[in-house]
Design a protein around this motif. Structure first.
Motif, PDB file in Angstrom:
ATOM      1  N   SER A   5     -75.209  25.509 112.669  1.00 16.55           N
ATOM      2  CA  SER A   5     -74.832  24.100 112.560  1.00 16.55           C
ATOM      3  C   SER A   5     -75.987  23.140 112.822  1.00 16.55           C
ATOM      4  O   SER A   5     -75.904  21.962 112.444  1.00 16.55           O
ATOM      5  CB  SER A   5     -73.684  23.792 113.533  1.00 16.55           C
TER       6      SER A   5
ATOM      7  N   GLU B 161     -70.369  15.123 115.152  1.00 16.42           N
ATOM      8  CA  GLU B 161     -69.967  16.424 115.681  1.00 16.42           C
ATOM      9  C   GLU B 161     -71.002  17.041 116.615  1.00 16.42           C
ATOM     10  O   GLU B 161     -70.748  18.079 117.226  1.00 16.42           O
ATOM     11  CB  GLU B 161     -69.633  17.405 114.544  1.00 16.42           C
ATOM     12  N   ASP B 162     -72.159  16.416 116.753  1.00 15.07           N
ATOM     13  CA  ASP B 162     -73.147  16.865 117.740  1.00 15.07           C
ATOM     14  C   ASP B 162     -72.851  16.307 119.136  1.00 15.07           C
ATOM     15  O   ASP B 162     -73.526  16.667 120.101  1.00 15.07           O
ATOM     16  CB  ASP B 162     -74.552  16.428 117.329  1.00 15.07           C
TER      17      ASP B 162
END
Length: 116
Positions: free
Chosen positions: A63, A89-90
């Protein structure tokens, strides 16, 4: 006294960059494999990046591959995580981890929030 102290977290907009640092003390830093993990709310802790003791070996979670870079300075007892092209999403608490033979140490974590 063993310590791993992370810094560099904060709030950043999507697409932005941050550089995390983790400074070690109380053990022989150059012996240890260093990892960055992250833990988002309600999710399990996940390995993000690994660097070998001499920096010859690095590995990344799928990812973050191509966006994050792990590096270390054994003279400064510090490991870094350069994070580019950040995505919502980090968002997570990022934790530094040191491991060598049977010994393992953790930092307290630094919050990274990616939001507009």
């Amino acid at each position: 006294q063993v310590q791993l102290v992370e810094s560099g977290g904060g709030l950043v907009q999507p697409g932005g960059s941050l550089r995390l640092s983790c400074t070690a003390s109380g053990f022989t830093f150059s012996y240890y494999i260093m990892n960055w993990y992250r833990q988002a709310p309600g999710k399990e802790r996940a390995l993000v990046a690994t660097i070998g003791s001499s920096s010859a070996y690095t590995n990344y979670a799928t990812s973050v591959k191509g966006r994050f870079t792990i590096s270390r300075d054994n003279a400064e007892n510090t490991v870094y995580l350069q994070m580019n092209s950040l995505k919502p999403e980090d968002t997570a608490v990022y934790l530094c981890n040191a491991i060598w033979q049977t010994k393992q140490y953790w930092g307290q974590g630094t919050q990274v929030t990616v939001s507009s």
